[in-house]
Design a protein around this motif. Sequence first.
Motif, PDB file in Angstrom:
ATOM      1  N   VAL A 119     -17.915  49.727 -94.440  1.00  0.00           N
ATOM      2  CA  VAL A 119     -16.333  49.880 -93.273  1.00  0.00           C
ATOM      3  C   VAL A 119     -17.684  49.530 -91.755  1.00  0.00           C
ATOM      4  O   VAL A 119     -17.327  49.301 -91.043  1.00  0.00           O
ATOM      5  CB  VAL A 119     -15.719  51.066 -93.692  1.00  0.00           C
ATOM      6  CG1 VAL A 119     -14.759  51.167 -92.694  1.00  0.00           C
ATOM      7  CG2 VAL A 119     -15.148  50.612 -95.371  1.00  0.00           C
ATOM      8  N   CYS A 120     -18.711  50.767 -91.955  1.00  0.00           N
ATOM      9  CA  CYS A 120     -19.111  50.724 -90.793  1.00  0.00           C
ATOM     10  C   CYS A 120     -20.527  51.437 -91.275  1.00  0.00           C
ATOM     11  O   CYS A 120     -19.936  51.835 -92.740  1.00  0.00           O
ATOM     12  CB  CYS A 120     -18.413  51.959 -89.839  1.00  0.00           C
ATOM     13  SG  CYS A 120     -18.052  53.433 -90.757  1.00  0.00           S
ATOM     14  N   ILE A 121     -21.227  51.951 -90.411  1.00  0.00           N
ATOM     15  CA  ILE A 121     -22.454  52.868 -90.823  1.00  0.00           C
ATOM     16  C   ILE A 121     -22.213  53.916 -89.552  1.00  0.00           C
ATOM     17  O   ILE A 121     -21.969  53.179 -88.406  1.00  0.00           O
ATOM     18  CB  ILE A 121     -23.695  51.495 -90.250  1.00  0.00           C
ATOM     19  CG1 ILE A 121     -23.728  50.754 -91.074  1.00  0.00           C
ATOM     20  CG2 ILE A 121     -24.827  52.250 -89.750  1.00  0.00           C
ATOM     21  CD1 ILE A 121     -25.061  50.026 -91.236  1.00  0.00           C
ATOM     22  N   VAL A 122     -22.659  55.263 -89.957  1.00  0.00           N
ATOM     23  CA  VAL A 122     -22.483  56.376 -88.969  1.00  0.00           C
ATOM     24  C   VAL A 122     -24.437  56.476 -88.844  1.00  0.00           C
ATOM     25  O   VAL A 122     -25.111  56.478 -89.248  1.00  0.00           O
ATOM     26  CB  VAL A 122     -22.710  57.332 -89.398  1.00  0.00           C
ATOM     27  CG1 VAL A 122     -22.424  58.794 -88.971  1.00  0.00           C
ATOM     28  CG2 VAL A 122     -20.802  56.973 -90.099  1.00  0.00           C
ATOM     29  N   SER A 123     -24.299  56.106 -87.305  1.00  0.00           N
ATOM     30  CA  SER A 123     -25.983  57.089 -86.441  1.00  0.00           C
ATOM     31  C   SER A 123     -25.582  57.817 -85.263  1.00  0.00           C
ATOM     32  O   SER A 123     -24.624  57.780 -84.790  1.00  0.00           O
ATOM     33  CB  SER A 123     -26.600  55.948 -86.687  1.00  0.00           C
ATOM     34  OG  SER A 123     -26.309  55.268 -85.510  1.00  0.00           O
ATOM     35  N   ARG A 124     -27.233  58.270 -84.739  1.00  0.00           N
ATOM     36  CA  ARG A 124     -26.981  58.802 -83.594  1.00  0.00           C
ATOM     37  C   ARG A 124     -26.422  57.637 -82.756  1.00  0.00           C
ATOM     38  O   ARG A 124     -26.568  56.886 -82.908  1.00  0.00           O
ATOM     39  CB  ARG A 124     -28.420  59.315 -83.195  1.00  0.00           C
ATOM     40  CG  ARG A 124     -28.278  60.411 -84.001  1.00  0.00           C
ATOM     41  CD  ARG A 124     -29.880  60.975 -83.531  1.00  0.00           C
ATOM     42  NE  ARG A 124     -30.588  62.291 -84.725  1.00  0.00           N
ATOM     43  CZ  ARG A 124     -31.144  62.984 -84.441  1.00  0.00           C
ATOM     44  NH1 ARG A 124     -32.147  62.244 -83.649  1.00  0.00           N
ATOM     45  NH2 ARG A 124     -32.056  64.343 -85.594  1.00  0.00           N
ATOM     46  N   SER A 125     -25.898  58.554 -81.320  1.00  0.00           N
ATOM     47  CA  SER A 125     -25.253  57.591 -80.483  1.00  0.00           C
ATOM     48  C   SER A 125     -26.901  57.157 -79.669  1.00  0.00           C
ATOM     49  O   SER A 125     -27.112  57.660 -78.804  1.00  0.00           O
ATOM     50  CB  SER A 125     -24.144  58.260 -79.797  1.00  0.00           C
ATOM     51  OG  SER A 125     -23.469  57.887 -80.847  1.00  0.00           O
ATOM     52  N   ASN A 126     -27.312  55.761 -80.049  1.00  0.00           N
ATOM     53  CA  ASN A 126     -28.087  55.177 -78.619  1.00  0.00           C
ATOM     54  C   ASN A 126     -27.635  53.695 -78.939  1.00  0.00           C
ATOM     55  O   ASN A 126     -27.614  53.066 -80.091  1.00  0.00           O
ATOM     56  CB  ASN A 126     -29.711  55.374 -79.633  1.00  0.00           C
ATOM     57  CG  ASN A 126     -29.549  55.562 -80.687  1.00  0.00           C
ATOM     58  OD1 ASN A 126     -29.290  54.127 -81.122  1.00  0.00           O
ATOM     59  ND2 ASN A 126     -30.193  56.044 -81.268  1.00  0.00           N
ATOM     60  N   ARG A 127     -28.195  52.843 -78.112  1.00  0.00           N
ATOM     61  CA  ARG A 127     -27.988  51.549 -77.781  1.00  0.00           C
ATOM     62  C   ARG A 127     -28.305  50.561 -78.732  1.00  0.00           C
ATOM     63  O   ARG A 127     -28.309  49.769 -79.093  1.00  0.00           O
ATOM     64  CB  ARG A 127     -28.700  50.818 -76.095  1.00  0.00           C
ATOM     65  CG  ARG A 127     -28.678  49.593 -76.166  1.00  0.00           C
ATOM     66  CD  ARG A 127     -26.625  49.342 -76.212  1.00  0.00           C
ATOM     67  NE  ARG A 127     -26.348  49.866 -75.076  1.00  0.00           N
ATOM     68  CZ  ARG A 127     -25.262  49.688 -75.001  1.00  0.00           C
ATOM     69  NH1 ARG A 127     -24.168  49.094 -76.400  1.00  0.00           N
ATOM     70  NH2 ARG A 127     -24.138  50.449 -74.281  1.00  0.00           N
ATOM     71  N   LEU A 128     -30.160  51.506 -79.124  1.00  0.00           N
ATOM     72  CA  LEU A 128     -30.559  50.820 -80.425  1.00  0.00           C
ATOM     73  C   LEU A 128     -29.310  50.504 -81.868  1.00  0.00           C
ATOM     74  O   LEU A 128     -29.931  49.165 -82.476  1.00  0.00           O
ATOM     75  CB  LEU A 128     -31.783  51.363 -80.997  1.00  0.00           C
ATOM     76  CG  LEU A 128     -32.975  50.931 -81.637  1.00  0.00           C
ATOM     77  CD1 LEU A 128     -33.697  49.128 -81.017  1.00  0.00           C
ATOM     78  CD2 LEU A 128     -34.097  51.889 -82.111  1.00  0.00           C
ATOM     79  N   MET A 129     -29.437  51.576 -81.961  1.00  0.00           N
ATOM     80  CA  MET A 129     -28.572  51.641 -83.417  1.00  0.00           C
ATOM     81  C   MET A 129     -27.204  50.627 -83.226  1.00  0.00           C
ATOM     82  O   MET A 129     -26.844  49.788 -84.154  1.00  0.00           O
ATOM     83  CB  MET A 129     -28.400  53.077 -84.494  1.00  0.00           C
ATOM     84  CG  MET A 129     -29.521  53.810 -84.280  1.00  0.00           C
ATOM     85  SD  MET A 129     -30.082  52.928 -85.882  1.00  0.00           S
ATOM     86  CE  MET A 129     -28.995  52.825 -86.989  1.00  0.00           C
ATOM     87  N   GLU A 130     -26.887  50.852 -82.013  1.00  0.00           N
ATOM     88  CA  GLU A 130     -25.353  50.521 -82.116  1.00  0.00           C
ATOM     89  C   GLU A 130     -25.606  48.588 -81.914  1.00  0.00           C
ATOM     90  O   GLU A 130     -24.923  47.850 -82.620  1.00  0.00           O
ATOM     91  CB  GLU A 130     -24.396  51.116 -80.425  1.00  0.00           C
ATOM     92  CG  GLU A 130     -24.414  52.366 -81.236  1.00  0.00           C
ATOM     93  CD  GLU A 130     -23.684  52.207 -79.395  1.00  0.00           C
ATOM     94  OE1 GLU A 130     -23.525  51.600 -78.208  1.00  0.00           O
ATOM     95  OE2 GLU A 130     -23.153  53.671 -78.741  1.00  0.00           O
ATOM     96  N   ASN A 131     -26.991  48.250 -81.587  1.00  0.00           N
ATOM     97  CA  ASN A 131     -27.025  47.265 -81.242  1.00  0.00           C
ATOM     98  C   ASN A 131     -27.145  46.594 -83.111  1.00  0.00           C
ATOM     99  O   ASN A 131     -26.807  45.447 -83.314  1.00  0.00           O
ATOM    100  CB  ASN A 131     -28.395  46.606 -80.402  1.00  0.00           C
ATOM    101  CG  ASN A 131     -28.082  46.799 -78.872  1.00  0.00           C
ATOM    102  OD1 ASN A 131     -26.810  46.835 -78.640  1.00  0.00           O
ATOM    103  ND2 ASN A 131     -28.745  46.989 -78.538  1.00  0.00           N
ATOM    104  N   ALA A 132     -27.741  46.754 -83.465  1.00  0.00           N
ATOM    105  CA  ALA A 132     -28.470  46.903 -84.811  1.00  0.00           C
ATOM    106  C   ALA A 132     -27.322  46.460 -85.543  1.00  0.00           C
ATOM    107  O   ALA A 132     -27.157  45.746 -86.811  1.00  0.00           O
ATOM    108  CB  ALA A 132     -29.718  48.034 -85.512  1.00  0.00           C
ATOM    109  N   VAL A 133     -26.025  47.854 -85.623  1.00  0.00           N
ATOM    110  CA  VAL A 133     -25.181  47.962 -86.962  1.00  0.00           C
ATOM    111  C   VAL A 133     -24.308  46.713 -86.085  1.00  0.00           C
ATOM    112  O   VAL A 133     -23.772  45.425 -87.162  1.00  0.00           O
ATOM    113  CB  VAL A 133     -23.966  48.810 -85.772  1.00  0.00           C
ATOM    114  CG1 VAL A 133     -22.855  48.762 -86.947  1.00  0.00           C
ATOM    115  CG2 VAL A 133     -25.200  50.154 -86.653  1.00  0.00           C
ATOM    116  N   ALA A 134     -23.658  45.767 -84.607  1.00  0.00           N
ATOM    117  CA  ALA A 134     -23.443  44.961 -84.316  1.00  0.00           C
ATOM    118  C   ALA A 134     -23.952  44.096 -85.176  1.00  0.00           C
ATOM    119  O   ALA A 134     -23.184  42.483 -85.259  1.00  0.00           O
ATOM    120  CB  ALA A 134     -24.016  44.899 -82.861  1.00  0.00           C
TER     121      ALA A 134
END
Length: 667
Positions: free
Chosen positions: A319-334
Amino acid sequence: MARSKIWKYYDKIDLQTAQCLLCEKIIKTCGNTSNLMKHMKTHPQIDVNDHDSIVVRGILKREPNPIKSRGRKQLKYASIKIKSEPKREVDNDQVTNDMDVNIIELVDAEATAAVDSVASEETYANWATAAAETESATETVSAEDIIEFEPKEANEQNDQRSVYQMQSEEAQPEMDHLIASNNVYQNSLAYFICHDKQPLNMIKGEGFKRLVQVLCPTFRLPSSEQLAAHIGQRAQIQIAQLRQVFAHVQSLSLSCAINTKSEQQFSYLEVAAHYNEGLYRRSKTISVQMLPLQYNASNIVERLDRICQRFDIDKSKIVCIVSRSNRLMENAVAMLLGSQRHVPCFAHLLEQLFELVVQRHEFSALCDKVRRCQGQQMEKIDVAGRPLSSYEMLERYVKQTAQLQKLLPPDALTGAELDLAAELITVLAPLASAMRQLCGTSISTYPSASNALPIAYTVLNELKQPEIAEQQQHQISYDLRLFVIRLLEERFEVMENNTQLALSSLLDPRFRNMPFQSASLVAKYMTQLYDLYEEKGGVIPVESSQEANTDNYDIWAAYRAFSHEKHKHINMNGESENMDEISSYFCSSISSLQTEPLLLWKDLVQFHPFLHSLAKRYLHIPASALPPARIFTAGGEETIAQHEKFLDEQLSNMVLMADCARDEWQL
């Protein structure tokens, strides 16, 4: 009286029996030699009157009481040897009852084989022919006069075989118990290493070896390589079990955190899976992998792909991936799942907010003065890099000072400073309580994402209460309160706009649509629910309940079914008869806060089957990327320090097995 010449062909066992040295049969004597003479006729090659022949045999080894061993006497090999010697007189006085006058020789196994090889084939053929003729003779020994005798070689082999079988049967339970015990000891040793996060080379220590030897002398301590291989085998079993679990779940969520080793500057990607198992949420750390020194989003995606393949996780179920809010992790999840699948770590948001508060000069100055005043007394409370610990240190100091009153050291806080510290503690109390609430009772507990919006909404509401503003007499505390409110509102807006966080709170019967500030966002999410409801056709079969099993009758299950029917009847005749499933859910009263949401849905599924099926998709989402206790307290540093003890190739297996229960270790 001279002894009969027939006795040189027999060995006297006792007063009633004798053994033939030619065929090893035991014959009843009955006090005379009649039966012995009759039996010797079965050996036509023997001339009883031939005094030149000499019988060479082995020594008869008798037991202490030969009568008791009748019929089962074990003999050494005996052989017959024909010699040609000058005829001589035999002195009858030298003849005894127990020994023949024959020449006695010790014949061992080699001598026996030599004698057997000397005998000609013709002689054996003549013996066989004569024996066949003798069997048809009228004057023979009757069957009742012959005691059956089993050859010694067969007796020895059978006895040895039976003894070995008896020993094996007796020793088998002991061997099985020993093997089972060794397995338990080895599993217990592996459990100790993984659960307590100890290095493998710990078992090489002399003190540890001595302790194991004292506790269990029969246990052979394995080498570190053997123990690592055993842990790897247990990890493979655990992976196979998790594959089956992930194959049956309808949806799951992942949490990712990047931990950096302090000294070596190596970074590790820690991944945990979260899913529903029956009526309860489950969380399991499934992998810890090392990242390159200079890593990017592609490196993270590559490792997440590898984890999904290892555990057979279907990406469509994530459903989703929970992580700290930063551009690196958001790009990886996308890149892995697509956009809008990233959920910010709520615990990290609170940590960042508290850190900004501690860094303010008016707060940090008070904390520094307390550190200088108290010194070592506050070392256990004040942890570097943990903002919450600074608040707890100041809070404890204010309470202790109030009790001591005038007994204060010269460098202590003044009265005005104590009043200011008390006001700052009052302002930050709701925020600190929220962080403690997230920590829970275990350092490995992941709070549910459905708690994030209600907690943030409550903290904001408390800080905006006029009672708190009236208690503030210092401008510093007033400014700090406004600062915290502004930061919270910014973060709350981000959280409120996250679809996964919003739906998890909406579908939690404890909260529903209460913890929202924006009415327009609530209307937006309600529209999404109606759209999904129409896509499903509005018909969702109600899941069968295990309580219907009549073999284990439950009175409360019967009451629940009765109350559901009565509730439906009331709704059909009441004002809510025109309300649909979604409207009736949000118009109902809030459920108890002390009950797990999936347990509450057990009662609501009869009335809201569609929302129940949707709730199971979102209620397993965690509120943090790591257990909050590892974020807010020193538990995080301790965990990283423990991970540093493991080798890179062993780290993932040992972390996977660290939180396994004792039954999973077969203990």
